[in-house]
Design a protein around this motif. Structure first.
Motif, PDB file in Angstrom:
ATOM      1  N   ILE A  64      13.001  10.505  -5.531  1.00 13.20           N
ATOM      2  CA  ILE A  64      13.909   9.398  -5.199  1.00 13.20           C
ATOM      3  C   ILE A  64      14.537   9.616  -3.836  1.00 13.20           C
ATOM      4  CG2 ILE A  64      16.076   8.268  -5.854  1.00 13.20           C
ATOM      5  CD1 ILE A  64      15.245   8.789  -8.809  1.00 13.20           C
ATOM      6  N   ILE A  65      15.077  10.813  -3.594  1.00 12.90           N
ATOM      7  CA  ILE A  65      15.768  11.051  -2.317  1.00 12.90           C
ATOM      8  C   ILE A  65      14.795  11.029  -1.144  1.00 12.90           C
ATOM      9  CG2 ILE A  65      15.737  13.584  -2.237  1.00 12.90           C
ATOM     10  CD1 ILE A  65      18.759  11.346  -1.412  1.00 12.90           C
ATOM     11  N   MET A  66      13.563  11.489  -1.367  1.00 11.86           N
ATOM     12  CA  MET A  66      12.564  11.457  -0.304  1.00 11.86           C
ATOM     13  C   MET A  66      12.327  10.021   0.154  1.00 11.86           C
ATOM     14  SD  MET A  66       8.611  12.759  -0.311  1.00 11.86           S
ATOM     15  CE  MET A  66       8.040  11.538  -1.471  1.00 11.86           C
ATOM     16  N   PHE A  82       0.841  -1.195   0.000  1.00 11.09           N
ATOM     17  CA  PHE A  82       0.000   0.000   0.000  1.00 11.09           C
ATOM     18  C   PHE A  82       0.879   1.251   0.000  1.00 11.09           C
ATOM     19  CE2 PHE A  82      -2.398   3.457   1.853  1.00 11.09           C
ATOM     20  CZ  PHE A  82      -3.607   3.376   1.187  1.00 11.09           C
ATOM     21  N   SER A  83       1.955   1.238   0.793  1.00 12.18           N
ATOM     22  CA  SER A  83       2.813   2.427   0.887  1.00 12.18           C
ATOM     23  C   SER A  83       3.490   2.735  -0.446  1.00 12.18           C
ATOM     24  CB  SER A  83       3.852   2.259   1.989  1.00 12.18           C
ATOM     25  OG  SER A  83       4.699   1.164   1.711  1.00 12.18           O
ATOM     26  N   THR A  84       3.855   1.717  -1.204  1.00  9.35           N
ATOM     27  CA  THR A  84       4.461   1.932  -2.520  1.00  9.35           C
ATOM     28  C   THR A  84       3.448   2.574  -3.453  1.00  9.35           C
ATOM     29  OG1 THR A  84       5.919   0.033  -2.214  1.00  9.35           O
ATOM     30  CG2 THR A  84       5.583   0.791  -4.479  1.00  9.35           C
ATOM     31  N   TRP A  85       2.241   2.051  -3.446  1.00 12.59           N
ATOM     32  CA  TRP A  85       1.173   2.620  -4.262  1.00 12.59           C
ATOM     33  C   TRP A  85       0.868   4.049  -3.817  1.00 12.59           C
ATOM     34  CZ3 TRP A  85      -3.755   4.030  -2.481  1.00 12.59           C
ATOM     35  CH2 TRP A  85      -4.667   4.388  -3.479  1.00 12.59           C
ATOM     36  N   MET A  86       0.864   4.272  -2.508  1.00 11.84           N
ATOM     37  CA  MET A  86       0.571   5.596  -1.969  1.00 11.84           C
ATOM     38  C   MET A  86       1.641   6.596  -2.400  1.00 11.84           C
ATOM     39  SD  MET A  86      -0.394   6.441   1.934  1.00 11.84           S
ATOM     40  CE  MET A  86      -0.638   8.098   2.525  1.00 11.84           C
ATOM     41  N   TYR A  87       2.906   6.197  -2.352  1.00  8.92           N
ATOM     42  CA  TYR A  87       3.985   7.058  -2.843  1.00  8.92           C
ATOM     43  C   TYR A  87       3.746   7.428  -4.300  1.00  8.92           C
ATOM     44  CZ  TYR A  87       7.755   7.435   0.630  1.00  8.92           C
ATOM     45  OH  TYR A  87       8.524   7.779   1.700  1.00  8.92           O
ATOM     46  N   ARG A  88       3.411   6.444  -5.097  1.00  2.73           N
ATOM     47  CA  ARG A  88       3.213   6.680  -6.530  1.00  2.73           C
ATOM     48  C   ARG A  88       2.097   7.705  -6.764  1.00  2.73           C
ATOM     49  NH1 ARG A  88       2.441   1.444  -8.554  1.00  2.73           N
ATOM     50  NH2 ARG A  88       4.672   1.195  -8.376  1.00  2.73           N
ATOM     51  N   LEU A 145      15.454   8.711   2.002  1.00  2.53           N
ATOM     52  CA  LEU A 145      15.509   9.248   3.362  1.00  2.53           C
ATOM     53  C   LEU A 145      14.461   8.599   4.260  1.00  2.53           C
ATOM     54  CD1 LEU A 145      16.101  13.018   2.581  1.00  2.53           C
ATOM     55  CD2 LEU A 145      17.726  11.428   3.642  1.00  2.53           C
ATOM     56  N   ASP A 146      13.413   8.089   3.655  1.00  2.00           N
ATOM     57  CA  ASP A 146      12.364   7.385   4.384  1.00  2.00           C
ATOM     58  C   ASP A 146      12.723   5.908   4.578  1.00  2.00           C
ATOM     59  OD1 ASP A 146       9.970   7.610   5.761  1.00  2.00           O
ATOM     60  OD2 ASP A 146       8.750   7.126   4.016  1.00  2.00           O
ATOM     61  N   GLU A 147      13.973   5.565   4.233  1.00  2.00           N
ATOM     62  CA  GLU A 147      14.536   4.218   4.409  1.00  2.00           C
ATOM     63  C   GLU A 147      13.800   3.142   3.634  1.00  2.00           C
ATOM     64  OE1 GLU A 147      14.897   3.536   8.627  1.00  2.00           O
ATOM     65  OE2 GLU A 147      16.355   5.155   8.844  1.00  2.00           O
ATOM     66  N   ARG A 148      13.339   3.509   2.439  1.00  2.00           N
ATOM     67  CA  ARG A 148      12.718   2.516   1.558  1.00  2.00           C
ATOM     68  C   ARG A 148      13.825   1.801   0.798  1.00  2.00           C
ATOM     69  NH1 ARG A 148       7.398   2.711   1.302  1.00  2.00           N
ATOM     70  NH2 ARG A 148       7.278   2.055  -0.854  1.00  2.00           N
ATOM     71  N   SER A 149      13.604   0.546   0.493  1.00  2.00           N
ATOM     72  CA  SER A 149      14.615  -0.233  -0.222  1.00  2.00           C
ATOM     73  C   SER A 149      14.711   0.235  -1.669  1.00  2.00           C
ATOM     74  CB  SER A 149      14.244  -1.723  -0.199  1.00  2.00           C
ATOM     75  OG  SER A 149      13.126  -1.959  -1.039  1.00  2.00           O
ATOM     76  N   TYR A 150      15.823  -0.084  -2.305  1.00  2.00           N
ATOM     77  CA  TYR A 150      16.007   0.270  -3.713  1.00  2.00           C
ATOM     78  C   TYR A 150      14.907  -0.375  -4.556  1.00  2.00           C
ATOM     79  CZ  TYR A 150      20.706   2.236  -2.965  1.00  2.00           C
ATOM     80  OH  TYR A 150      21.763   3.011  -2.582  1.00  2.00           O
ATOM     81  N   VAL A 166      17.995   3.244 -10.025  1.00  2.00           N
ATOM     82  CA  VAL A 166      17.804   3.890  -8.721  1.00  2.00           C
ATOM     83  C   VAL A 166      19.150   4.048  -8.032  1.00  2.00           C
ATOM     84  CG1 VAL A 166      16.854   3.584  -6.381  1.00  2.00           C
ATOM     85  CG2 VAL A 166      15.418   3.138  -8.386  1.00  2.00           C
ATOM     86  N   SER A 167      19.957   2.992  -8.052  1.00  2.00           N
ATOM     87  CA  SER A 167      21.263   3.024  -7.408  1.00  2.00           C
ATOM     88  C   SER A 167      22.150   4.115  -8.003  1.00  2.00           C
ATOM     89  CB  SER A 167      21.937   1.660  -7.556  1.00  2.00           C
ATOM     90  OG  SER A 167      23.242   1.694  -7.029  1.00  2.00           O
TER      91      SER A 167
END
Length: 166
Positions: free
Chosen positions: A121-123, A59-65, A126-131, A145-146
């Motif tokens: 990307i940086i946000m 859900f969080s990935t979708w929410m970010y998008r 900084l939110d400690e999401r994986s690559y 991304v890397s």
């Protein structure tokens, strides 16, 4: 019309990931009123899009998008002259940070100078999401991304250093 369970699920998920809305609106808006407007727009778009959430990702990935796409559209509207705030991002950053957080203020000032994609990307980083999560949200490869994160971190370092010299 969504049933009560869907509404409760939506509200619980949004509440548990509300930091995504706050961070996105902070990075993509310069004035307090724009920030509040963007938060409302993100929440509206999340609600409208919720029935199409297919649960193929978190859900969080979708929410970010959804939040990032909404913020980018919102920023385009603002920069096209539909809304003018006349606000200076550096002044806004100074006004919103406590006086003892110079490093954080410098970082926010530097992030404000990044492109829309770089901010997104940086946000997330900084939110400690994986690559992998960042790649999924941004629609790019993990390798991309890397590479971009290395470049973004280097650019932020330069921008912070330049800010220290002025």
């Amino acid at each position: 019309m969504p049933d009560k369970t869907d509404i409760e699920t939506f509200l619980a998920q949004v509440e548990s990931h509300q930091n995504i809305v706050h961070k996105t609106s902070f990075l993509y808006s310069q004035s307090t009123s724009d920030r509040e407007d963007l938060k409302q727009e993100i929440l509206l778009q999340l609600w409208k899009s919720f029935p199409s959430f297919e649960k193929r990702s978190n859900f969080s990935t979708w929410m970010y998008r959804v939040a990032l796409n909404t913020a980018i559209s919102f920023k385009r509207k603002n920069s096209s002259g539909l809304r003018q705030t006349g606000s200076d991002p550096e002044q806004t950053a100074k006004a919103q940070q406590p006086a003892n957080s110079d490093d954080l203020r410098d970082l926010h000032r530097a992030i404000a100078k990044l492109s829309k994609i770089e901010k997104a990307i940086i946000m997330q980083w900084l939110d400690e999401r994986s690559y992998e999560e960042i790649a999924d949200t941004m629609g790019m490869s993990v390798k991309n991304v890397s590479v971009r994160l290395v470049r973004i971190r280097n650019r932020l370092g330069q921008l912070v250093t330049e800010g220290d010299q002025t």
